[in-house]
Scaffold this active site. Structure first.
Site, PDB file in Angstrom:
ATOM      1  CB  SER A  51      37.556  78.527 -16.041  1.00 34.03           C
ATOM      2  OG  SER A  51      38.873  78.074 -16.264  1.00 34.03           O
ATOM      3  CE  LYS A  94      38.563  75.240 -19.406  1.00 33.54           C
ATOM      4  NZ  LYS A  94      37.785  76.226 -18.655  1.00 33.54           N
TER       5      LYS A  94
END
Length: 197
Positions: A51, A94
């Site tokens: 990700s 993230k």
């Protein structure tokens, strides 16, 4: 003459006893130092998944700074390890995109922010992404309250992030990614990018 073997056995026993006592002290001191260090200051984290490609890859070994956000607020662009809001047993990596009090919106594949400094809004220039990358997903706008953040993965086509599950509460931020240890070719401190409009 008969007491000599007993003395040898006694000294051997004392030596073994001394060794184990020293080992016990070392282990106890190590635990007293390592456990609080990992809980309150820094801890390792291994990236799982894609990700954050192209900037972080599967099995990258990172050190997380757990103490900075006690003294300062998270900044736009910080790479953070978080507890997934829908399941606190899962940890994600993230990047912070929008801050408390801001409104974030996706327009034509670009990220726009409205805040007090820029009431008309501005497109953030994400220098850590390829120029042809588009950020698709929920269009918004989403306005963040106190202690709320919006986070994206750098791999915008393959990331479960705020576009999917919404706002990230500050309490779910474990810490800021501080150092990449492995692979050795990428060893170094992780800097927060500067944004130009």
């Amino acid at each position: 003459m008969e007491t000599e073997p007993n003395q040898n056995q006694s000294s051997k026993f004392s030596a073994v006893k001394g060794f184990f006592w020293d080992l016990t002290k070392i282990l106890a001191w190590s635990l007293l130092i390592i456990i609080p260090f990992r809980l309150f200051i820094a801890e390792p984290f291994v990236v799982s998944g894609s990700s954050m490609v192209p900037n972080f890859h599967n099995k990258d070994y990172l050190i997380i700074d757990r103490i900075s956000y006690r003294k300062s607020e998270p900044a736009r662009g910080d790479v953070v390890v978080i507890k997934y809001p829908k399941d606190n047993k899962q940890y994600f990596i993230k990047r912070i995109i929008a801050l408390p009090g801001e409104t974030v919106e996706l327009k034509n594949g670009e990220v726009f922010i409205v805040n007090k400094q820029e009431p008309l809004g501005f497109e953030i220039n994400e220098s850590y992404l390829s120029k042809n990358i588009q950020t698709l997903g929920r269009a918004g706008p989403v306005t963040l309250g106190s202690g709320e953040y919006y986070v994206f993965g750098d791999n915008r086509t393959a990331s479960s992030d705020s576009r999917v599950w919404g706002i990230l509460p500050k309490k779910n931020i474990v810490g800021r990614v501080w150092l990449r240890v492995f692979p050795l070719g990428d060893f170094g401190f992780i800097k927060t990018p500067t944004y130009s409009k």
